[in-house]
Design an enzyme around this catalytic site. Structure first.
Site, short mmCIF file in Angstrom:
data_model
loop_
_atom_site.label_atom_id
_atom_site.label_comp_id
_atom_site.label_asym_id
_atom_site.label_seq_id
_atom_site.Cartn_x
_atom_site.Cartn_y
_atom_site.Cartn_z
N LYS A 110 0.82 -1.22 0.00
CA LYS A 110 0.00 0.00 0.00
C LYS A 110 0.86 1.27 0.00
CE LYS A 110 -4.33 -1.92 1.52
NZ LYS A 110 -3.97 -3.36 1.61
C1 LIG Z 1 -4.52 -4.44 0.90
C2 LIG Z 1 -3.71 -5.70 0.76
C3 LIG Z 1 -4.03 -6.69 -0.21
C4 LIG Z 1 -5.25 -6.60 -1.09
O1 LIG Z 1 -5.15 -5.60 -2.09
P1 LIG Z 1 -6.48 -5.04 -2.79
O2 LIG Z 1 -6.00 -3.91 -3.63
O3 LIG Z 1 -7.40 -4.61 -1.68
O4 LIG Z 1 -7.06 -6.16 -3.61
C5 LIG Z 1 -3.19 -7.80 -0.31
N1 LIG Z 1 -2.12 -7.95 0.51
C6 LIG Z 1 -1.79 -7.03 1.44
C7 LIG Z 1 -0.60 -7.28 2.31
C8 LIG Z 1 -2.56 -5.87 1.60
O5 LIG Z 1 -2.22 -4.97 2.54
#
Ligand SMILES: *Cc1c(COP(=O)(O)O)cnc(C)c1O
Length: 462
Positions: A110
């Protein structure tokens, strides 16, 4: 480049307007009115660029109202906070590639989007002389990445609510050891759902929202998707250097459908992604959709990959818009129906189209642990539980005619308990985590009461 809503009532927004609006005012999601397609020659020209320059080349095609010099500076600053010189390095392990997206300040993917979004918000606010108070509830990953995205930024304060004692110790420390004046951690005496409903209620008070210029950083912001498009280009260029192939498959550990939707955009732009592999844990609404055309909600299960524990994927509507041939009226009808019945159905032609673009598999906790363990024995490489879901799904449904790239969305040390269960020892702590527990903390404990939270925000808002 202009932006429109999936529900048809908003058109002609600039990039700035689209980013500042977040969720479209008609309840839909914002999309570019046209996706730019790059020719083979144009792709070739980008193929050797370092990550920040590639990011500029991709993002500048969408952020057309920011002067090139300013955009370049914003992007450079966003990725200077990453520990790895390649930003998102690609490593080969066994018979697949892993794209490591966890070298940012909070060690999860993120950061790739939120470091950029934080700088973008600051740039827009300074230009317009406005201010913003960001409010959010978190069960872990998003809150810390958002805090690191805006810490120390001008004209922005951020208030993140987390359920006291119910986020992982590392995630709690990541948030509470940030001491910047514009960062406020609220430990709510209640569950994550309590924290989330307080935030929703506060946003529902339009008077309060306007008075304090409330903003959000949730995963539906177009700028977050856009920043993630870049690493699909990067992955393809790196694989292409090593093997002669006509395309790749990419396996994506999926929750809210944001990351994989970025891959879908990259594919429209010309990156030869044969199929995107959508990996879910036991919260498998999206796997059922792809494999059987069954989009129906169920209860949320807690899993070892908590950042993917969702049932309603907030970005799904963006894909639906394309699947329904960009007909906003049909999107409105479908979303109404989903709201009423909790499910959607699709025609055979639509199902076939979905299966051409995606493959999917759902991986339960036992399989997740088994995958971390087997992969570690085979290669010595440690997967975090989210990445392991992607690797397991990828190995199960891949077409071996193409190289497979698995997105690594978190550093294994962030989910040390699950990893220890699989490999028998704690994963190595990266430097950012060493000594975290003994640092000074800034956190306020607060009852799960909306008025109390509002009072705190009023007193501390910028
Ligand atoms: C948020 C997240 C995801 C999922 O990603 P999306 O964009 O919501 O599909 C997968 N792995 C981790 C570690 C995350 O923080």
């Amino acid at each position: 480049m202009r932006y429109c809503s999936t529900r048809g009532k908003i058109h002609g927004l600039s990039f700035t307007e689209a980013v500042m609006m977040g969720l479209a005012d008609d309840g839909g999601l914002l999309l570019p009115e046209k996706i730019p397609v790059l020719s083979k020659d144009e792709l070739q020209k980008l193929s050797e660029l370092p990550y920040p320059e590639l990011a500029f080349q991709v993002i500048s095609r969408y952020a057309t109202d920011i002067p090139a010099k300013n955009l370049k500076d914003l992007i450079d600053r966003s990725y200077a906070s990453f520990e790895h010189p390649q930003i998102t390095p690609l490593v080969k392990q066994d018979d697949l590639y892993i794209l490591e997206l966890f070298h940012g300040p909070t060690l999860a993917f993120k950061d790739v989007a939120l470091q950029f979004l934080g700088n973008l918000f600051e740039y827009f606010l300074l230009k317009s002389g406005q201010r913003m108070n960001i409010i959010g509830a978190t069960s872990g990953d998003t809150g810390s990445a958002a805090i690191y995205g805006v810490r120390g930024k001008k004209n922005i304060n951020i208030f993140i609510l987390h359920p006291q004692g119910r986020v992982s110790p590392i995630q709690e420390l990541q948030m509470t050891t940030v001491l910047d004046d514009n960062v406020f951690n609220l430990a709510v005496e209640g569950s994550f759902d309590d924290a989330q409903s307080i935030v929703k209620e506060i946003f529902g008070d339009l008077d309060f929202k306007e008075r304090h210029a409330l903003g959000a950083v949730n995963s539906i912001n177009w700028a977050r998707i856009l920043a993630q498009v870049v690493y699909y280009f990067y992955a393809w260029f790196r694989v292409k250097r090593e093997t002669d192939c006509s395309g790749i498959e990419v396996s994506v550990p999926t929750g809210n459908f944001g990351d994989i939707f970025a891959g879908y955009i990259a594919k429209q732009m010309g990156v030869p992604i044969s199929r995107l592999i959508l990996a879910t844990n036991s919260n498998n609404i999206l796997s059922r959709f792809i494999n059987d055309g069954d989009y129906s909600t169920a209860n949320v299960h807690h899993s070892l990959s908590p950042s993917m524990d969702i049932q309603i994927a907030s970005n799904f509507e963006r894909y639906l818009y394309y699947l329904l041939d960009c007909d906003a009226e049909k999107v409105v009808q479908a979303m109404d129906k989903f709201h009423k019945d909790g499910k959607l159905s699709f025609t055979d032609t639509q199902k076939e189209r979905v299966k051409k673009e995606f493959a999917s598999s759902s991986i339960d906790d036992n399989e997740t642990i088994e995958t971390i363990s087997t992969f570690h024995k085979k290669t010595g490489y440690t997967l975090d539980p989210h990445t392991a879901v992607g690797v397991a799904a990828g190995e199960r449904v891949r077409n071996t005619a193409y190289p497979l790239v698995c997105l690594a969305t978190a550093h294994p040390a962030k989910f040390g308990d699950a990893v220890k269960k699989a490999i028998g020892s704690d994963p190595d702590l990266p430097p950012a985590f060493i000594g975290l527990a003994s640092r000074e903390k800034k956190v306020v404990t607060i009852p799960a009461n909306m008025e109390r939270v509002k009072k705190f925000i009023s007193e501390n808002a910028i």
